[in-house]
Design a protein around this motif. Structure first.
Motif, PDB file in Angstrom:
ATOM      1  N   SER A  28      14.324 -48.080 -21.735  1.00  0.00           N
ATOM      2  CA  SER A  28      13.028 -47.519 -21.392  1.00  0.00           C
ATOM      3  C   SER A  28      11.901 -48.494 -21.730  1.00  0.00           C
ATOM      4  O   SER A  28      11.898 -49.125 -22.793  1.00  0.00           O
ATOM      5  CB  SER A  28      12.791 -46.219 -22.161  1.00  0.00           C
ATOM      6  OG  SER A  28      11.467 -45.774 -21.993  1.00  0.00           O
ATOM      7  N   THR A  30       9.093 -47.685 -22.580  1.00  0.00           N
ATOM      8  CA  THR A  30       8.254 -47.096 -23.624  1.00  0.00           C
ATOM      9  C   THR A  30       8.920 -47.124 -24.989  1.00  0.00           C
ATOM     10  O   THR A  30       8.422 -46.526 -25.944  1.00  0.00           O
ATOM     11  CB  THR A  30       7.872 -45.651 -23.263  1.00  0.00           C
ATOM     12  OG1 THR A  30       9.065 -44.869 -23.122  1.00  0.00           O
ATOM     13  CG2 THR A  30       7.080 -45.604 -21.971  1.00  0.00           C
ATOM     14  N   THR A  75       5.583 -45.063 -16.024  1.00  0.00           N
ATOM     15  CA  THR A  75       6.641 -44.638 -16.938  1.00  0.00           C
ATOM     16  C   THR A  75       7.596 -43.650 -16.286  1.00  0.00           C
ATOM     17  O   THR A  75       8.770 -43.595 -16.661  1.00  0.00           O
ATOM     18  CB  THR A  75       6.052 -44.024 -18.222  1.00  0.00           C
ATOM     19  OG1 THR A  75       5.195 -42.928 -17.858  1.00  0.00           O
ATOM     20  CG2 THR A  75       5.241 -45.050 -18.991  1.00  0.00           C
ATOM     21  N   ASN A  78       9.946 -45.886 -14.712  1.00  0.00           N
ATOM     22  CA  ASN A  78      10.435 -46.928 -15.614  1.00  0.00           C
ATOM     23  C   ASN A  78      10.275 -48.318 -14.989  1.00  0.00           C
ATOM     24  O   ASN A  78      11.238 -49.116 -14.915  1.00  0.00           O
ATOM     25  CB  ASN A  78      11.897 -46.701 -16.014  1.00  0.00           C
ATOM     26  CG  ASN A  78      12.230 -47.330 -17.353  1.00  0.00           C
ATOM     27  OD1 ASN A  78      11.439 -47.277 -18.297  1.00  0.00           O
ATOM     28  ND2 ASN A  78      13.408 -47.933 -17.445  1.00  0.00           N
TER      29      ASN A  78
END
Length: 116
Positions: A28, A30, A75, A78
Motif C-alpha cells: 500500500s 499509505t 489511495t 493505490n
C-alpha cells in the motif's frame, strides 16, 4: 513482493503537460514509512530524481523541477501520478516510478519523447 507499473503517453508535444501514473501492487502507498518517487533518465545521461510522495501524502521535489512538477496520489486505486508542465525536448527520457527513500523496487520504465 511490490510491483510498480508506469503508464502514460509515449509522445508529448513541446509546451504541453505530461501525465504519468504508477500503479502499485503487493503493497500500500499509505504504509509507513515509504516514499514513492519518480526518477528519469534522458538518453545517454544519468538518473535524475524528480520528486516523491510520502506515505503521509507530503510531497518533495527536486529544486530544478519544483516549478513544473506535481506528484499526487489516488489511495483508492493505490497509485500515484506525476504531472510535468511546459515540457521541452530536454524532458525526453525513460521515466521510472520507485519505492523507498533509497529505491528498492522499480517499475520497468516508460519512454516519453517530447516533440519539438
Amino acid at each position: 513482493q511490490v510491483q510498480l507499473q508506469e503508464s502514460g503517453p509515449g509522445l508529448v508535444e513541446s509546451s504541453q503537460t505530461l501525465f504519468l501514473t504508477c500503479a502499485v501492487s503487493g503493497g500500500s502507498i499509505t504504509t509507513s514509512p515509504n516514499y514513492w518517487s519518480w526518477i528519469r533518465q534522458p538518453p545517454g545521461k544519468g538518473l535524475e530524481w524528480m520528486g516523491a510522495i510520502h506515505y503521509s501524502g507530503s510531497t518533495y521535489y527536486s529544486p530544478s523541477l519544483t516549478s513544473r512538477a506535481s506528484i499526487s496520489r489516488d489511495t483508492s486505486k493505490n497509485q500515484f501520478s506525476l504531472q510535468l508542465s511546459s515540457v521541452t525536448p530536454e524532458d525526453t527520457a525513460v521515466y521510472y516510478c520507485t519505492k523507498g527513500h533509497i529505491p528498492d523496487y522499480w517499475g520497468k520504465g516508460t519512454l516519453v519523447t517530447v516533440s519539438s
